[in-house]
Design an enzyme around this catalytic site. Structure first.
Site, PDB file in Angstrom:
ATOM      1  N   ASP A  91       0.867  -1.176   0.000  1.00 42.11           N
ATOM      2  CA  ASP A  91       0.000   0.000   0.000  1.00 42.11           C
ATOM      3  C   ASP A  91       0.904   1.227   0.000  1.00 42.11           C
ATOM      4  OD1 ASP A  91      -1.814   2.017   0.374  1.00 42.11           O
ATOM      5  OD2 ASP A  91      -2.664   1.209   2.233  1.00 42.11           O
TER       6      ASP A  91
ATOM      7  N   SER B 226      -0.842  14.102 -14.511  1.00 43.98           N
ATOM      8  CA  SER B 226      -2.117  14.067 -15.216  1.00 43.98           C
ATOM      9  C   SER B 226      -2.340  15.441 -15.823  1.00 43.98           C
ATOM     10  CB  SER B 226      -3.263  13.746 -14.243  1.00 43.98           C
ATOM     11  OG  SER B 226      -4.533  14.009 -14.828  1.00 43.98           O
TER      12      SER B 226
ATOM     13  N   TYR C  34      -7.533  14.852  -6.358  1.00 36.54           N
ATOM     14  CA  TYR C  34      -6.725  14.340  -7.465  1.00 36.54           C
ATOM     15  C   TYR C  34      -5.874  15.448  -8.066  1.00 36.54           C
ATOM     16  CZ  TYR C  34      -5.547  11.523 -11.553  1.00 36.54           C
ATOM     17  OH  TYR C  34      -4.866  10.811 -12.523  1.00 36.54           O
TER      18      TYR C  34
ATOM     19  N   LYS D  61      -1.781  15.634  -8.182  1.00 35.06           N
ATOM     20  CA  LYS D  61      -1.054  15.641  -9.451  1.00 35.06           C
ATOM     21  C   LYS D  61      -0.321  16.958  -9.690  1.00 35.06           C
ATOM     22  CE  LYS D  61      -2.035  11.438 -10.658  1.00 35.06           C
ATOM     23  NZ  LYS D  61      -0.984  10.408 -10.759  1.00 35.06           N
TER      24      LYS D  61
END
Length: 224
Positions: A45, A123, A136, A140
């Site tokens: 993990d 991204s 997110y 990123k």
């Protein structure tokens, strides 16, 4: 070459592992899930720094060193900030950003020895955010800053490439509410095509580096 790939059980990570093997190189996979058994792997993990470090060291020692690291692991937690549970929001940061840093940090002694390469995966949302994706986008954007700083820090020692992919046809969007799934007009990329850009970066001779690659569908809404 020994190439360590995070997130290698699915999506871009799996496509990269397959592309690496086709080159005649050795794919070493780290994922929270059991990957395809044809790849040497360790489950870990990446939200847990100690687990991430253990996985890198175990695979590197087993393989006799590392020539490159590709950090393709990534998760998301869609929704407005006040609606996403804090633990879920923070896990995105831990996996996507801190997990990337932990893997690279643990790999550096091996990569400096081989004058190897790092390819991080950000991204297009790390360049231009969208609503309901603050975790997110933050993670990123962090990967972009981390990688650009790393490239300066390691110049002449380890090659560093920032990959900025747009939407791809992967399981990344599975299980989301329909409002957070790309529509038919998105024209998502095949991750196998994006994996070829990773191979291109890894093929460059020492001293010649592809610093940044933006690879997205022609209809990508989050770029430029």
């Amino acid at each position: 070459m020994n190439i360590l790939i995070t997130g290698g059980a699915s999506g871009l990570g799996l496509a990269t592992a397959e592309a690496v093997e086709k080159e005649g190189w050795r794919a070493l996979v780290v994922d929270v899930r059991e990957p395809d058994q044809r790849f040497e792997h360790v489950t870990a993990d990446l939200a847990d720094r100690l687990e991430a470090e253990r996985a890198v060291r175990e695979l590197a020692e087993r393989a006799g060193g590392l020539d490159a690291v590709v950090t393709a692991a990534g998760i998301d937690a869609c929704g407005r900030l006040e609606d996403v549970p804090a633990d879920d929001w923070e896990r995105v940061i831990r996996v996507n950003l801190l997990g990337t840093a932990s893997v690279v940090r643990a790999a550096l002694p091996y990569l400096k020895h081989t004058r190897g390469k790092v390819v991080t995966c950000a991204s297009t949302l790390g360049l231009r955010p969208l609503s309901d994706a603050s975790a997110y986008a933050a993670s990123k954007f962090g990967v972009v800053g981390f990688t650009r700083g790393l490239a300066i820090e390691l110049r002449g020692e380890v090659g560093v490439t920032l990959l900025v992919p747009g939407g791809m046809r992967t399981a990344f969007f599975d299980g989301r509410p329909d409002q957070y799934k790309p529509g038919p007009e998105a024209g998502l990329n095949d991750p196998a095509h994006v994996a070829q850009t990773v191979v291109f970066a890894l093929r460059q001779p020492a001293g010649c580096e592809v610093r940044e690659l933006v690879v997205c569908p022609s209809t990508e809404t989050s770029w430029p």
